[in-house]
Design a protein around this motif. Structure first.
Motif, PDB file in Angstrom:
ATOM      1  N   LYS A 186      -1.244  -5.043  13.436  1.00 63.23           N
ATOM      2  CA  LYS A 186      -0.563  -4.305  14.508  1.00 63.23           C
ATOM      3  C   LYS A 186       0.641  -5.103  14.994  1.00 63.23           C
TER       4      LYS A 186
ATOM      5  N   ALA B 178      -4.193   0.362  12.612  1.00 64.02           N
ATOM      6  CA  ALA B 178      -5.580  -0.057  12.459  1.00 64.02           C
ATOM      7  C   ALA B 178      -5.844  -0.679  11.091  1.00 64.02           C
ATOM      8  N   ARG B 179      -5.250  -0.115  10.058  1.00 65.24           N
ATOM      9  CA  ARG B 179      -5.476  -0.594   8.689  1.00 65.24           C
ATOM     10  C   ARG B 179      -4.616  -1.808   8.340  1.00 65.24           C
ATOM     11  N   PHE B 180      -3.533  -1.981   9.088  1.00 63.03           N
ATOM     12  CA  PHE B 180      -2.574  -3.045   8.804  1.00 63.03           C
ATOM     13  C   PHE B 180      -2.354  -3.849  10.079  1.00 63.03           C
TER      14      PHE B 180
ATOM     15  N   ASP C  65      -2.676   8.000  10.088  1.00 68.95           N
ATOM     16  CA  ASP C  65      -3.370   7.490   8.903  1.00 68.95           C
ATOM     17  C   ASP C  65      -3.746   6.018   9.063  1.00 68.95           C
ATOM     18  N   GLY C  66      -3.671   5.522  10.285  1.00 64.89           N
ATOM     19  CA  GLY C  66      -4.183   4.187  10.567  1.00 64.89           C
ATOM     20  C   GLY C  66      -3.196   3.053  10.424  1.00 64.89           C
TER      21      GLY C  66
ATOM     22  N   THR D 231       0.846  -1.195   0.000  1.00 61.87           N
ATOM     23  CA  THR D 231       0.000   0.000   0.000  1.00 61.87           C
ATOM     24  C   THR D 231       0.878   1.241   0.000  1.00 61.87           C
TER      25      THR D 231
ATOM     26  N   VAL E 297       0.481   6.173   2.515  1.00 58.66           N
ATOM     27  CA  VAL E 297       0.107   6.104   3.933  1.00 58.66           C
ATOM     28  C   VAL E 297       0.803   7.242   4.677  1.00 58.66           C
TER      29      VAL E 297
END
Length: 441
Positions: free
Chosen positions: A188, A184-186, A180-181, A74, A77
């Motif tokens: 932990k 949370a988005r990836f 930017d997460g 990604t 980020v």
């Protein structure tokens, strides 16, 4: 292209082979892959980008992860941040960080692959750009590590999160990625690791330290105000120049008399500007300070003390309260970096077993700053370590020990890592660290 090829050829020929690989399969694989990584290093060194401008570097890092075998990559980020995720069964989640940004420094190393880049900074001014802090080494070793860990998937279990971070030099990249997460988005992380080149230890060495490794870094602006007038009639003024001089002197007591001597602290006034002419007392004088500490309690004491001293000196000079100094703590704060005991001790053991006692240095805390600290501070249940990677050519280091001549520091226009042993050791150290965390042997 000719310069690139000749620079790489010189780089490959200048140093002896990194090491006799012998029966060590990891070292043999790193040695075989080193020409690829060194070519990448030359490319990155020649193409530095300032903080928050790392578009090309980020694109290259994302492409290298995909080429290595990462399917989940990604971009964008927290700005130009890159996140690659490789899941490989049940186990810990390890985050490995590299930083990408360079500095507004004109390179004077004389290397055939030296940077000649000039770009516009955030103010629109044209500035030269150089990888004077070794982030090109960091990125290259990061890619080399990713390539090894993909090749060694049968030797570890867990989740690998590789992040290429923007804007470390400005202290904002890690914060932006977290906001930017990142957690949370990836996946932990349970462990976070990074390396940083060291301009004071020889290439081929690594350094590990438990506890505080890098400092809290604050920038503070103080605007000292007064009542200007003619230099011949000072009694009709409230002279901010003399007041500023007293403030500068008094600030030194924050370290020498207000702070516990066992707690390191630095308050440096790096800039003082005021006035325009010999016989004119100005209305203002501006001070710029850098403030360094390890403990957050010490940081708060120093910052509050700066305001207390500035205002107290103004009151003593009879300056009306509405003209007391304005103290502004800049928002580019970098928190101190703390290496957790368990992971640091584990990596020190891993490095000694792999490289031998003589190549593992017990480093001391430094008063520089590193926003890698934020990944641990976001969740203090994590294990975290930033370790040092020696970067000085051995003969240069030996000569400096004999002569006492200072070595070029990080951020110097003359800083030039010895690429071959630095990269090889960095890849081997980081790969070994990862295998240790992820259950490899």
């Amino acid at each position: 292209m000719r310069l690139l090829v000749s620079g790489l050829a010189m780089l490959l020929a200048a140093a002896p082979a990194y090491a006799q690989s012998g029966a060590d399969p990891l070292r043999a694989a790193i040695t075989a892959d080193l020409p690829y990584v060194q070519t990448l290093y030359v490319d990155l060194h020649k193409s530095p980008e300032l903080s928050f401008q790392e578009a090309k570097s980020a694109a290259r890092m994302a492409a290298e992860l995909k080429k290595a075998g990462f399917k989940d990559v990604t971009t964008g980020v927290g700005g130009h941040g890159v996140v690659g995720v490789l899941k490989n069964g049940e186990g810990p989640t390890l985050l490995i960080r590299a930083d990408m940004d360079a500095l507004p420094v004109k390179e004077q190393t004389g290397l055939p692959y030296a940077s000649t880049v000039v770009t516009k900074d955030e103010t629109g001014a044209d500035v030269p750009v150089m990888h004077a802090c070794g982030h090109d080494i960091h990125m290259s070793a990061w890619v080399g590590t990713a390539r090894r860990l993909v090749a060694l998937k049968d030797q570890w279990r867990g989740t690998l999160v590789m992040i290429a971070q923007p804007a470390e030099e400005r202290g904002g990249g890690a914060k932006a990625m977290l906001e930017d997460g990142l957690y949370a988005r990836f996946p932990k992380p349970t462990h976070v690791v990074a390396l940083h080149v060291n301009a004071a230890i020889p290439a081929g060495s690594v350094g590990v330290h438990s506890g505080y490794a890098m400092a809290n870094v604050d920038s503070v602006d103080v605007t000292v105000r007064g009542v200007g007038g003619h230099g011949a009639y000072p009694h009709t003024t409230k002279d901010p120049v003399v007041l500023a001089a007293h403030i500068v002197t008094a600030l030194q007591t924050l370290v020498s008399r207000n702070n516990n001597p066992a707690e390191p602290a630095v308050v440096t006034v790096g800039s003082i500007h005021g006035g325009t002419k010999h016989n004119i007392i100005p209305d203002t004088v501006k001070l710029q300070l850098t403030v360094r500490s390890y403990g957050d309690d010490v940081r708060e004491s120093l910052l509050s003390g700066i305001k207390r001293i500035a205002e107290g000196q103004a009151a003593a000079f009879g300056v009306p309260q509405e003209l007391w100094p304005v103290v502004e703590i800049k928002n580019e704060y970098t928190p101190s970096t703390f290496n957790t005991d368990t992971l640091s001790g584990q990596l020190q053991g891993v490095f000694k077993a792999r490289f031998g006692e003589d190549r593992v240095v017990e480093t001391k805390p430094a008063m520089g700053g590193e926003d890698f600290s934020r990944y641990y501070r976001e969740d203090r249940s994590l294990e975290s370590t930033l370790f040092w990677l020696g970067a000085v050519k051995q003969s240069t280091w030996d000569e400096a020990q004999k002569s006492g001549k200072p070595l070029p520091s990080l951020h110097s226009p003359f800083f030039a890592p010895d690429p071959q042993p630095t990269l090889a050791t960095g890849i081997e150290a980081m790969t070994s660290a990862a295998l240790s965390v992820l259950g490899g042997k």
